[in-house]
Structure formats: C-alpha cells, structure tokens
Design a protein around this motif. Structure first.
Motif: not given
Length: 140
Positions: A59-69
């Motif tokens: 899971v990628e957020y744009d703007p780049r506030i977080a990421r998950a895997g």
C-alpha cells in the motif's frame, strides 16, 4: 473456496511524514506474486496437492505520507485439480499467472489483509487504504 491455507510472514507499516496534508490523498494497492511452487496440505482424508503462492501486498500513499506491506503464503487449489501442472508450468516458463487465478488470489488476499491494514492505519492516524461507507443527509 480455492484457497485452503493462508499464512502471514511479515507485516510492516511506516509513517514517513508527521503531518497529513489536506486535500485528496491517493492510495495505490499493489498485490504481487513473488513465487509459485507445488505445495501440499494434510487433511483428515490424506494429503492434497496444490499451488503454494508467496505474495507481497503493498500500500503506497501519494503524497508520500506512509507505506505498508504484508508478505505471506497461501495454498491455492484450482477447481480442476489437473490445472495445477498447467499453472506451475506457466509460472516456471514465463513468470505469468492466468487472469482468473490471479483474480481469485488477489481477491482472497485483499479480503484477509485489508482489515488488519485498516487497524494499523487507525492506530497510526493514517487515512484508510479503502473507502469507508459514509452516510450523507439529503437536503430537499
């Protein structure tokens, strides 16, 4: 149900920004199959062969506030058992999965992983990666 077993091996969520910007936030879900091989599961009636699938769901957020895997493995049993060799041969030769199998796998993974990712997003004060139903009042 074509998925007989499911196991999560790694979960990660990182908040890369201390502030959540206003406006629209885009979320991209990226399910990916890393490996496929012959697998088996023991049942009361004996052993059953299937396709063991190692996956990563990002899971990628744009703007780049977080990421998950999330990484894990599942045992997939096609509706026709003679398709096991066909699925594995296609993977070995071309690193491809037929669309029907891929859809079944991704739908299962999304159903299993999404609730856990929503809890993590809530705890980290991040927007959810899937829309939550909302009630709206109509004005007449």
């Amino acid at each position: 149900m074509p998925v007989l077993g499911f196991n999560i091996t790694k979960v990660e969520m990182e908040k890369t920004s201390t502030t959540i910007p206003g406006g629209q936030i885009q979320v991209r879900l990226s399910p990916r199959v890393n490996e496929m091989r012959l697998g088996e599961i023991r049942t009361p009636t004996g052993k059953m062969n299937g396709v063991e699938i190692l996956f990563r769901y990002e899971v990628e957020y744009d703007p780049r506030i977080a990421r998950a895997g999330v990484e894990g493995a599942l045992l997939y049993l096609p509706p026709q058992k003679d398709r096991i060799d066909e699925i594995l041969n296609l993977w070995e030769d071309e690193k491809k999965i037929d669309p029907v199998t891929f859809a079944e796998i991704v739908n299962f993974i999304t159903t299993e992983v999404s609730p856990m990712l929503m809890v993590l997003a809530k705890e980290m004060r991040l927007p959810y990666h899937i829309p939550v139903p909302r009630v709206e009042l109509k004005t007449e």
